[in-house]
Write a protein that holds these residues in place. Structure first.
Motif, PDB file in Angstrom:
ATOM      1  N   THR A 185       0.778  -1.350  -0.052  1.00  0.00           N
ATOM      2  CA  THR A 185       0.134  -0.008   0.204  1.00  0.00           C
ATOM      3  C   THR A 185       0.956   1.319   0.096  1.00  0.00           C
ATOM      4  O   THR A 185       2.008   1.162   0.552  1.00  0.00           O
ATOM      5  CB  THR A 185      -0.889  -0.101   1.363  1.00  0.00           C
ATOM      6  N   TYR A 186       0.266   2.368  -0.500  1.00  0.00           N
ATOM      7  CA  TYR A 186       1.144   3.613  -0.817  1.00  0.00           C
ATOM      8  C   TYR A 186       0.165   4.901  -0.320  1.00  0.00           C
ATOM      9  O   TYR A 186      -1.033   4.706  -0.801  1.00  0.00           O
ATOM     10  CB  TYR A 186       1.674   3.491  -2.413  1.00  0.00           C
ATOM     11  N   ARG A 187       0.816   5.785   0.147  1.00  0.00           N
ATOM     12  CA  ARG A 187       0.045   6.912   0.484  1.00  0.00           C
ATOM     13  C   ARG A 187       1.300   8.115   0.380  1.00  0.00           C
ATOM     14  O   ARG A 187       2.305   8.443   0.811  1.00  0.00           O
ATOM     15  CB  ARG A 187      -0.283   7.108   1.791  1.00  0.00           C
ATOM     16  N   GLY A 188       0.723   9.185  -0.448  1.00  0.00           N
ATOM     17  CA  GLY A 188       1.605  10.409  -0.943  1.00  0.00           C
ATOM     18  C   GLY A 188       0.938  11.483  -0.282  1.00  0.00           C
ATOM     19  O   GLY A 188      -0.020  11.791   0.231  1.00  0.00           O
ATOM     20  N   PHE A 189       2.064  12.288  -0.041  1.00  0.00           N
ATOM     21  CA  PHE A 189       1.607  13.723   0.744  1.00  0.00           C
ATOM     22  C   PHE A 189       2.481  14.659   0.176  1.00  0.00           C
ATOM     23  O   PHE A 189       3.552  14.519  -0.542  1.00  0.00           O
ATOM     24  CB  PHE A 189       2.224  13.609   2.247  1.00  0.00           C
ATOM     25  N   GLY A 190       1.937  16.007   0.420  1.00  0.00           N
ATOM     26  CA  GLY A 190       2.570  17.136  -0.383  1.00  0.00           C
ATOM     27  C   GLY A 190       2.859  17.030  -1.485  1.00  0.00           C
ATOM     28  O   GLY A 190       3.988  17.449  -2.088  1.00  0.00           O
ATOM     29  N   GLY A 191       1.851  16.982  -2.283  1.00  0.00           N
ATOM     30  CA  GLY A 191       1.738  16.806  -3.966  1.00  0.00           C
ATOM     31  C   GLY A 191       2.680  15.428  -4.249  1.00  0.00           C
ATOM     32  O   GLY A 191       3.254  15.689  -5.269  1.00  0.00           O
ATOM     33  N   ARG A 204       5.150  14.335  -2.858  1.00  0.00           N
ATOM     34  CA  ARG A 204       6.873  14.774  -2.867  1.00  0.00           C
ATOM     35  C   ARG A 204       7.244  13.703  -1.805  1.00  0.00           C
ATOM     36  O   ARG A 204       8.475  13.335  -1.529  1.00  0.00           O
ATOM     37  CB  ARG A 204       7.319  16.073  -2.331  1.00  0.00           C
ATOM     38  N   PHE A 205       6.152  13.003  -0.855  1.00  0.00           N
ATOM     39  CA  PHE A 205       6.692  12.366   0.369  1.00  0.00           C
ATOM     40  C   PHE A 205       5.625  11.209   0.114  1.00  0.00           C
ATOM     41  O   PHE A 205       4.417  11.304   0.070  1.00  0.00           O
ATOM     42  CB  PHE A 205       6.517  13.031   1.829  1.00  0.00           C
ATOM     43  N   VAL A 206       6.203   9.834   0.179  1.00  0.00           N
ATOM     44  CA  VAL A 206       5.255   8.880   0.187  1.00  0.00           C
ATOM     45  C   VAL A 206       5.853   7.725   1.151  1.00  0.00           C
ATOM     46  O   VAL A 206       6.802   7.581   1.315  1.00  0.00           O
ATOM     47  CB  VAL A 206       5.555   8.019  -1.209  1.00  0.00           C
ATOM     48  N   LEU A 207       4.554   7.129   1.923  1.00  0.00           N
ATOM     49  CA  LEU A 207       4.801   6.237   2.792  1.00  0.00           C
ATOM     50  C   LEU A 207       4.203   4.950   1.960  1.00  0.00           C
ATOM     51  O   LEU A 207       3.259   4.925   1.538  1.00  0.00           O
ATOM     52  CB  LEU A 207       3.702   6.119   3.967  1.00  0.00           C
TER      53      LEU A 207
END
Length: 597
Positions: A450-456, A458-461
Motif C-alpha cells: 500500500t502507498y500514500r503520498g503527501f505534499g503533492g 513529494r513524500f510517500v509512505l
C-alpha cells in the motif's frame, strides 16, 4: 440584465494555440486587488506576456497578440467566475483595440495590460434539460456556487455522458441559455441537450493489421454487436487488442451517422509492433552477487496474436551462495481462448538454484488459463508437473508432484515502478499431490502493498506485508521450492540472501532448509529532493517457522536508499545493515531498476 448566447460564451472561452515569439522592451501587468490564483491565470493566458518572455521583437506580432489577448483574458475571467471585468491593453499609450490590424506602428516599445476583474458572480440557477436518469453533475454546477465557466462546460459534458451511458450515442448540447445579472452578481445557466435516438451496436471494422489474421482479431475484440450502445464497450474492445502486445496503437472511431436500422458502426484502426523483441536486465547485491537476465519474445507467432517468450537467467554470480544458479523458461500465450478475456498458456522451465544448504535441479511442465476480470483484477489457474532433485551433505532426495497453482492479482497502483498511491494484492493457493516420498498438501502465499503520498506526492509512505504457509505434509516431505526463507532484497534488506531458514538433522549432521511458515514486513519513507532524485529510509523484518507460526525466528534490517528517476522507472541504490537476529553482519548493497516494492 445582459444575455450571453452559448455560441458567444464558447467563442470567448476559446484558448488559442502558441503564438510565434515576439518581444517588448517593457510590459506592465496590472490586476488591482485580484487574488493570487486569478492573477496567475490571467498572466498565463496572455500572449503579450509570452512574447515578452521569448525576447524577440516584431510590431505586427505584438499588435496581433494584444488584440487576441482581449478574448483570452476575458476567457480567463469567465473561467474564474468574473463576468463584469474591464480590460485595457495599451501599446505605447494607445488602446490596442483601436489600432487597425494592417496599421501597426513601426515600433512598439512598451505595453500595459490593466484588468479590473469586478465582482465574482455566483449561480442564481444552474439547470439542465432534458436530464438523463443517473447523470452525475459536477458539484460546482449548482445554485449559489461560484459561477465558473468551467463548471458549465463540465456539466454539459456530464449531461451528454449521462445520455450516452443509457444508449443515446449521438447525444449533444443543443444550446445554452446564460443570463448575467450584474445588479445581483448572479449568473443563470440552462444547458439544453438533444439526446438523439437510442442506438444499438452495428458492425465492427478493423483495419491496419499486416500479419494478424482477421478472424483472430474479431475473436480477441469480442465486439458486442446488436446490444444497446455502451460507451465503455469500444474502449474495452481496444483494451483487449492492446493487451495482446501485438499493436503499437489502437484507435477507436464511432460512425458519424447511425444506420437506418438504429445501429451504430464502430471502426478500429491498428498499427502493429515489430513482431520480435529482445531484452536484457541486471541486478547487483553484495550478498546475492550479480544476476543477469535476458529474454526473446515473438508477439505474433502464428498470426493469431500468440506470444512466445523465452527467458534465461544466471544468478548468484560471485554472491554468498557457493555456486551460481541458472534458469531457462519458455511460455506460449494464446489470447481469446474460450472468452475474449481469457488466455491459454503452455509453459516449461528448467532451473538450478540453491536453497539454504540444498542444491536444487528441477524441471516443470505446465498449462493453464489466465483471465482479465478488469484492467485492475486478473486471475490465473494452471496444472503443472514438477520433478526435482535436492543434493545436500553428499545425499540427495527426489521430489515429484502434480500441482494446481491458482492466483489472483489486484493492482490499483498509480505507477507499477514508482507508486505514490493505491495498493497491490497478490494471493496464491497451490494444492499439490506428491508421489513416492513427496507429501501432499497446499502452499498459500500472499503479498500486500500500500502507498500514500503527501505534499503533492513529494513524500510517500509505502508498506508491504508478505505471508506464506504450507499445510499438509511434514517438513521433510515438502517439495523444497514450496518452503520459505527470509533475507535479501525481496524480503529483509541488510540480512544476507536466504539467511534465515530452518535447521534439520541428517544423522549427526545438520543442514538448513526453508520453513513451512513465513512472514515479512517492510516500511519505507520516500522523499523527493529534486525532480530526478529521491531519498528513502526503510525497515524490514522477516520470520520463518519450521511447521507453524508459534515457533520460529525473526530477523530485521534497516537502511537508506537513493533513487534517480530515469523516466522508465527509478534507478535504485539501497544500503542496509542488520538490526536484529544472528543471521548476518556488516553492510549489504542493492542496485536495481524500480522501487524495492
Amino acid at each position: 440584465m445582459r444575455p450571453f448566447s452559448g455560441a458567444a460564451l464558447s467563442a470567448l472561452l476559446l484558448i488559442a494555440g502558441a503564438w510565434p515569439a515576439g518581444a517588448l522592451e517593457q510590459l506592465e501587468f496590472l490586476t488591482g486587488d485580484a487574488e493570487k490564483s486569478l492573477r496567475e491565470d490571467l498572466m498565463a493566458a496572455s500572449l503579450l506576456r509570452q512574447l515578452r518572455e521569448d525576447g524577440r521583437g516584431d510590431p505586427s506580432e505584438i499588435l496581433a497578440a494584444a488584440r487576441e489577448d482581449y478574448a483570452r483574458l476575458t476567457g480567463a475571467l469567465y473561467v474564474n467566475g468574473y463576468y463584469g471585468g474591464e480590460i485595457h491593453i495599451l501599446l505605447d499609450g494607445r488602446e490596442a483595440a483601436g489600432i487597425a490590424p494592417l496599421d501597426a506602428p513601426g515600433q512598439i516599445a512598451g505595453a500595459v495590460i490593466r484588468i479590473d476583474p469586478g465582482p465574482r458572480f455566483h449561480f442564481g440557477a444552474a439547470r439542465m434539460r432534458p436530464y438523463a436518469k443517473g447523470t452525475k453533475l459536477p458539484p460546482a454546477y449548482a445554485d449559489t456556487k461560484p459561477a465558473y465557466s468551467s463548471a458549465i462546460a463540465d456539466a454539459a459534458e456530464a449531461g451528454v455522458d449521462g445520455w450516452r451511458a443509457i444508449g443515446h450515442a449521438k447525444a449533444e448540447v443543443a444550446d445554452q441559455e446564460i443570463l448575467a445579472d450584474h445588479a445581483t452578481r448572479t449568473l443563470d445557466s440552462v444547458i439544453l441537450l438533444e439526446p438523439g435516438p437510442k442506438l444499438r451496436f452495428g458492425r465492427l471494422t478493423i483495419d491496419g493489421q499486416q500479419r494478424t489474421r482477421e478472424d483472430r482479431l474479431y475473436e480477441i475484440a469480442g465486439f458486442p454487436a446488436g446490444t444497446t450502445f455502451d460507451p465503455a464497450a469500444p474502449d474495452k474492445v481496444a483494451t483487449r487488442l492492446r493487451r495482446t502486445g501485438v499493436f503499437q496503437s489502437v484507435a477507436v472511431t464511432e460512425s458519424e451517422v447511425p444506420n437506418a436500422d438504429g445501429t451504430l458502426d464502430i471502426e478500429i484502426s491498428v498499427a502493429e509492433e515489430a513482431p520480435r523483441r529482445l531484452g536484457f536486465g541486471a541486478e547487483v547485491s553484495s550478498s546475492e552477487g550479480l544476476a543477469l537476465s535476458a529474454y526473446w519474445m515473438h508477439r505474433n507467432l502464428l498470426g493469431g496474436a500468440e506470444r512466445l517468450r523465452i527467458d534465461g537467467e544466471i544468478a548468484n554470480i560471485a554472491g554468498d551462495v557457493a555456486a551460481a544458479g541458472y534458469r531457462l523458461a519458455a511460455r506460449l500465450d494464446r489470447p481469446a481462448t474460450f472468452t475474449p478475456d481469457t488466455s491459454l498458456f503452455l509453459s516449461t522451465e528448467a532451473i538450478r538454484y540453491s536453497l539454504g544448504d540444498l542444491r536444487i535441479d528441477a524441471i516443470t511442465l505446465g498449462a493453464g488459463l489466465s483471465h482479465a476480470f478488469s484492467e485492475d483484477l486478473k486471475g490465473e489457474v494452471g496444472f503443472e508437473y514438477t520433478h526435482a532433485r535436492a543434493d545436500f551433505l553428499g545425499s540427495s532426495a527426489t521430489y515429484d508432484q502434480l500441482a494446481l497453482p491458482t492466483s489472483v492479482e489486484w493492482d490499483r497502483r498509480d505507477d507499477r515502478l514508482n507508486a505514490t498511491s493505491g495498493f497491490y494484492l497478490n494471493a496464491a493457493v497451490t494444492p499439490f499431490l506428491g508421489f513416492g516420498t513427496t507429501g501432499s498438501g497446499a502452499q498459500i502465499k500472499g503479498d500486500f502493498r500500500t502507498y500514500r503520498g503527501f505534499g503533492g506526492d513529494r513524500f510517500v509512505l509505502a508498506g508491504r506485508m508478505q505471508l506464506g504457509a504450507v499445510l499438509g505434509p511434514s517438513l521433510a516431505e515438502t517439495p523444497p521450492d514450496y518452503l520459505f526463507y527470509s533475507g535479501g532484497g525481496g524480503t529483509v534488506r541488510g540480512q544476507p540472501y536466504q539467511s534465515l531458514g530452518v535447521v534439520q538433522m541428517l544423522g549427526p549432521d545438520t543442514y538448513e532448509t526453508g520453513g513451512q511458515s513465513f512472514a515479512a514486513l517492510s516500511g519505507e519513507v520516500r522523499a523527493q529532493i529534486t525532480d530526478s532524485i529521491s531519498v528513502v529510509g526503510f525497515y524490514d523484518a522477516g520470520f520463518v517457522g519450521a511447521e507453524g507460526f508459534s515457533g520460529g525466528a525473526w530477523h530485521s534490517g534497516a537502511g537508506l536508499g537513493l533513487r534517480y528517476n530515469t523516466g522508465l522507472g527509478p534507478l535504485r541504490l539501497d544500503v542496509a545493515a542488520p538490526v536484529s537476529g544472528d543471521t548476518g553482519e556488516g553492510i549489504q548493497l542493492y542496485i536495481g531498476i524500480g522501487q524495492a516494492f
